[in-house]
Design a protein around this motif. Structure first.
Motif, PDB file in Angstrom:
ATOM      1  N   ILE A  16      -1.319  -8.095   4.601  1.00 49.12           N
ATOM      2  CA  ILE A  16      -1.875  -7.505   5.725  1.00 49.12           C
ATOM      3  C   ILE A  16      -0.686  -7.709   7.014  1.00 49.12           C
ATOM      4  CG2 ILE A  16      -3.336  -7.734   7.801  1.00 49.12           C
ATOM      5  CD1 ILE A  16      -4.594  -6.547   5.551  1.00 49.12           C
ATOM      6  N   ARG A  17       0.083  -8.771   7.105  1.00 49.05           N
ATOM      7  CA  ARG A  17       1.018  -8.824   7.910  1.00 49.05           C
ATOM      8  C   ARG A  17       2.195  -8.037   7.598  1.00 49.05           C
ATOM      9  NH1 ARG A  17       2.585 -13.484   6.436  1.00 49.05           N
ATOM     10  NH2 ARG A  17       0.922 -14.769   7.514  1.00 49.05           N
ATOM     11  N   TYR A  18       2.475  -7.659   6.228  1.00 48.77           N
ATOM     12  CA  TYR A  18       3.369  -6.495   5.886  1.00 48.77           C
ATOM     13  C   TYR A  18       2.987  -5.095   6.288  1.00 48.77           C
ATOM     14  CZ  TYR A  18       5.633  -3.025   3.188  1.00 48.77           C
ATOM     15  OH  TYR A  18       6.285  -1.855   2.643  1.00 48.77           O
ATOM     16  N   LEU A  19       1.810  -5.013   6.235  1.00 47.24           N
ATOM     17  CA  LEU A  19       1.168  -3.553   6.751  1.00 47.24           C
ATOM     18  C   LEU A  19       1.547  -3.595   8.405  1.00 47.24           C
ATOM     19  CD1 LEU A  19      -2.020  -3.164   4.462  1.00 47.24           C
ATOM     20  CD2 LEU A  19       0.414  -2.453   4.059  1.00 47.24           C
ATOM     21  N   GLU A  20       1.341  -4.651   9.056  1.00 48.20           N
ATOM     22  CA  GLU A  20       1.296  -4.622  10.479  1.00 48.20           C
ATOM     23  C   GLU A  20       2.566  -4.309  10.898  1.00 48.20           C
ATOM     24  OE1 GLU A  20      -2.590  -7.552  11.256  1.00 48.20           O
ATOM     25  OE2 GLU A  20      -0.380  -8.386  11.021  1.00 48.20           O
ATOM     26  N   GLU A  21       3.512  -5.150  10.207  1.00 47.62           N
ATOM     27  CA  GLU A  21       5.104  -4.932  10.577  1.00 47.62           C
ATOM     28  C   GLU A  21       5.961  -3.885  10.259  1.00 47.62           C
ATOM     29  OE1 GLU A  21       6.540  -8.685   8.935  1.00 47.62           O
ATOM     30  OE2 GLU A  21       5.425  -9.914  10.560  1.00 47.62           O
ATOM     31  N   SER A  22       5.052  -3.071   9.305  1.00 45.91           N
ATOM     32  CA  SER A  22       5.783  -1.908   8.533  1.00 45.91           C
ATOM     33  C   SER A  22       5.944  -0.498   9.519  1.00 45.91           C
ATOM     34  CB  SER A  22       5.427  -1.522   7.386  1.00 45.91           C
ATOM     35  OG  SER A  22       5.420  -2.438   6.413  1.00 45.91           O
ATOM     36  N   LYS A  23       5.182  -0.284  10.485  1.00 44.07           N
ATOM     37  CA  LYS A  23       5.134   0.580  11.486  1.00 44.07           C
ATOM     38  C   LYS A  23       4.867   1.992  10.760  1.00 44.07           C
ATOM     39  CE  LYS A  23       6.098  -2.389  14.781  1.00 44.07           C
ATOM     40  NZ  LYS A  23       5.085  -2.796  15.677  1.00 44.07           N
ATOM     41  N   PHE A  24       3.854   2.235  10.321  1.00 41.94           N
ATOM     42  CA  PHE A  24       3.469   3.524   9.590  1.00 41.94           C
ATOM     43  C   PHE A  24       3.448   4.431  10.683  1.00 41.94           C
ATOM     44  CE2 PHE A  24       2.298   0.267   6.510  1.00 41.94           C
ATOM     45  CZ  PHE A  24       3.281   0.553   5.262  1.00 41.94           C
ATOM     46  N   ASP A  25       3.465   5.747  10.106  1.00 36.46           N
ATOM     47  CA  ASP A  25       2.990   6.772  11.084  1.00 36.46           C
ATOM     48  C   ASP A  25       1.626   7.408  10.684  1.00 36.46           C
ATOM     49  OD1 ASP A  25       5.793   7.482  12.498  1.00 36.46           O
ATOM     50  OD2 ASP A  25       6.432   7.577  10.250  1.00 36.46           O
ATOM     51  N   ALA A  26       1.242   7.187   9.784  1.00 37.11           N
ATOM     52  CA  ALA A  26       0.037   7.679   9.228  1.00 37.11           C
ATOM     53  C   ALA A  26      -0.620   6.987   8.079  1.00 37.11           C
ATOM     54  CB  ALA A  26      -0.019   9.194   9.292  1.00 37.11           C
ATOM     55  N   ILE A  27      -1.893   7.116   7.659  1.00 36.54           N
ATOM     56  CA  ILE A  27      -2.386   6.525   6.813  1.00 36.54           C
ATOM     57  C   ILE A  27      -3.244   7.792   5.771  1.00 36.54           C
ATOM     58  CG2 ILE A  27      -4.572   5.970   7.846  1.00 36.54           C
ATOM     59  CD1 ILE A  27      -4.785   3.554   5.950  1.00 36.54           C
ATOM     60  N   LEU A  28      -3.090   7.823   4.650  1.00 37.54           N
ATOM     61  CA  LEU A  28      -3.659   8.852   3.951  1.00 37.54           C
ATOM     62  C   LEU A  28      -4.580   7.767   2.894  1.00 37.54           C
ATOM     63  CD1 LEU A  28      -3.849  11.603   2.574  1.00 37.54           C
ATOM     64  CD2 LEU A  28      -2.263  11.064   0.948  1.00 37.54           C
ATOM     65  N   THR A  29      -5.863   8.269   2.989  1.00 35.85           N
ATOM     66  CA  THR A  29      -6.911   7.569   2.087  1.00 35.85           C
ATOM     67  C   THR A  29      -8.073   8.511   1.679  1.00 35.85           C
ATOM     68  OG1 THR A  29      -8.370   5.636   2.093  1.00 35.85           O
ATOM     69  CG2 THR A  29      -8.300   6.997   4.171  1.00 35.85           C
ATOM     70  N   ASP A  30      -8.937   8.121   0.641  1.00 41.51           N
ATOM     71  CA  ASP A  30      -9.886   8.941   0.273  1.00 41.51           C
ATOM     72  C   ASP A  30     -10.906   7.940   0.633  1.00 41.51           C
ATOM     73  OD1 ASP A  30     -12.166   9.623  -1.314  1.00 41.51           O
ATOM     74  OD2 ASP A  30     -11.097  10.329  -2.872  1.00 41.51           O
ATOM     75  N   PRO A  31     -11.717   8.358   1.516  1.00 38.71           N
ATOM     76  CA  PRO A  31     -12.859   7.647   2.355  1.00 38.71           C
ATOM     77  C   PRO A  31     -14.266   7.484   1.398  1.00 38.71           C
ATOM     78  CG  PRO A  31     -12.973  10.035   3.145  1.00 38.71           C
ATOM     79  CD  PRO A  31     -11.827   9.634   2.362  1.00 38.71           C
ATOM     80  N   VAL A  32     -14.380   7.760   0.122  1.00 38.97           N
ATOM     81  CA  VAL A  32     -15.209   7.398  -0.714  1.00 38.97           C
ATOM     82  C   VAL A  32     -15.401   5.594  -0.922  1.00 38.97           C
ATOM     83  CG1 VAL A  32     -15.967   7.403  -2.975  1.00 38.97           C
ATOM     84  CG2 VAL A  32     -15.451   9.270  -2.184  1.00 38.97           C
ATOM     85  N   ALA A  33     -14.127   5.166  -0.881  1.00 39.98           N
ATOM     86  CA  ALA A  33     -14.071   3.561  -0.813  1.00 39.98           C
ATOM     87  C   ALA A  33     -13.483   3.327   0.584  1.00 39.98           C
ATOM     88  CB  ALA A  33     -13.057   3.070  -1.892  1.00 39.98           C
ATOM     89  N   THR A  34     -14.353   2.627   1.457  1.00 44.18           N
ATOM     90  CA  THR A  34     -13.715   2.806   2.953  1.00 44.18           C
ATOM     91  C   THR A  34     -12.703   1.696   3.556  1.00 44.18           C
ATOM     92  OG1 THR A  34     -15.759   1.487   3.462  1.00 44.18           O
ATOM     93  CG2 THR A  34     -16.064   3.776   3.792  1.00 44.18           C
ATOM     94  N   CYS A  35     -12.041   1.168   2.488  1.00 43.27           N
ATOM     95  CA  CYS A  35     -11.103   0.068   2.850  1.00 43.27           C
ATOM     96  C   CYS A  35     -10.121   0.673   3.731  1.00 43.27           C
ATOM     97  CB  CYS A  35     -10.497  -0.711   1.726  1.00 43.27           C
ATOM     98  SG  CYS A  35     -10.071  -2.500   2.096  1.00 43.27           S
ATOM     99  N   GLY A  36      -9.533   1.749   3.403  1.00 40.20           N
ATOM    100  CA  GLY A  36      -8.531   2.501   4.177  1.00 40.20           C
ATOM    101  C   GLY A  36      -8.897   2.961   5.412  1.00 40.20           C
TER     102      GLY A  36
END
Length: 265
Positions: free
Chosen positions: A130-150
Motif C-alpha cells: 500500500i505504501r508503494y502504491l501511495e508513493e508511485s503517483k499513478f495517473d489512473a486505475i484500470l480495474t474490473d469492478p466485479v471484484a471491488t478491491c480496485g
C-alpha cells in the motif's frame, strides 16, 4: 480549419507534447484477465507504464517482462482456487427445478466471493505494498469492478478509475450507471423470458428479482464492510461504483436488450 492552415499546423505540432501515463491495474482472474490483457498490450505499445497488482495464486495472471507485477500472498492453494472457479462456472448451466439452480448459483458465487474477499483483505493489509502504491503517483486505475478491491484503492489513492467489465451480478452496475432496467421490460436471469412478455411473464420476472436482492446483499456486503474499515468511513459498493470515470463495456450490443447509455460509457 480549411481556411486556417496555421491553426492546423499548430494543433498537429501539439500532438508531440502528449506524454505517456502511469497506470495502476487491479484485474480479476479468469477470462476477465484474458480480455483486459489485450488492452494492456496496446497501452504498453503506446509507451504507457503499467503496474499490475495481483495475488500469488491465480489462474491466468502471471508475471510478464512487459509490465511491472506486484504480487501479494494469499492463504489458499491453487487447487482450492480451481475448485471454486469450477463450481461458479458450472452453476449457470445446471438443470432441474429453478430453486435448485438458484441454490447452486448461490453456492458457486459464495465460494468465489470468499476467495476475492480474502484477496482484498490480504492486499489492503499489506502495508508495504500500500505504501508503494501511495508513493508511485499513478495517473489512473484500470480495474474490473466485479471484484471491488480496485474501487477501494481508487478511492484511497484519489485516482480517476476506468472500469473494464462485462457486467456485475444482480445488475448493480446498471443501478450505479443510472441506466433504466425495469423488471417489467428487461428479462431477469433464470426466467427464460424474452423482452416480449405476457402479463404473467412480467409478474414472474418481478418475483425472480426478489431472491437476487438477497443474493447480492450477501455477495457485496463483505466488500462494503472491508471498504468502510479501510477508508475509515461508511461506504457501500454502490457508492464506490458511482465514482467511475469511464466505463468500458465488453458487450455485443446486437445481443443485448436495448437500453439508454450514459455519456461516459
Amino acid at each position: 480549419l480549411s481556411e486556417s492552415p496555421r491553426v492546423v499546423l499548430l494543433l498537429l505540432s501539439l500532438l508531440g507534447l502528449a506524454a505517456a501515463g502511469k497506470l495502476l491495474v487491479v484485474p480479476v482472474d479468469g477470462s476477465h484477465w484474458l480480455s483486459m490483457w489485450e488492452v494492456l498490450d496496446i497501452l504498453m505499445q503506446k509507451g504507457h507504464e503499467v503496474v499490475v497488482v495481483a495475488p500469488e495464486v491465480s489462474l491466468h495472471i502471471k508475471p510478464s517482462k512487459n509490465f511491472v507485477m506486484k504480487m501479494y500472498s494469499v492463504p489458499y492453494t491453487q487447487k482450492e482456487l480451481d475448485k471454486a472457479f469450477q463450481a461458479f462456472l458450472h452453476a449457470p448451466f445446471a438443470e432441474g427445478w429453478i430453486f435448485k439452480r438458484l441454490l447452486k448459483a448461490y453456492k458457486g458465487m459464495k465460494n468465489l466471493t470468499d476467495c476475492w474477499v480474502t484477496n482484498c483483505e490480504q492486499l489492503l493489509q499489506n502495508k508495504e505494498l500500500i505504501r508503494y502504491l501511495e508513493e508511485s503517483k499513478f495517473d489512473a486505475i484500470l480495474t474490473d469492478p466485479v471484484a471491488t478491491c480496485g474501487l477501494i484503492l481508487a478511492e484511497h489513492l484519489s485516482l480517476p478509475s476506468v472500469y473494464f467489465l462485462r457486467g456485475i451480478p444482480c445488475g448493480i452496475d446498471l443501478d450505479s450507471r443510472l441506466c433504466p432496467n425495469p423488471s417489467s421490460y428487461v428479462p431477469r436471469v433464470f426466467t427464460d423470458n424474452t423482452d416480449n412478455m405476457s402479463f404473467l411473464q412480467r409478474v414472474k420476472n418481478l418475483l425472480f428479482e426478489i431472491p437476487l436482492i438477497f443474493l447480492c446483499d450477501f455477495a457485496f456486503q463483505p466488500y462494503s464492510k472491508l471498504a468502510s474499515e479501510f477508508l475509515k468511513w461508511e461506504v457501500t459498493v454502490l457508492d464506490l461504483l458511482r465514482k467511475g470515470s469511464v466505463w468500458l463495456l465488453r458487450l455485443e450490443f446486437v445481443l443485448e436488450y436495448p437500453r439508454p447509455l450514459m455519456p461516459n460509457i
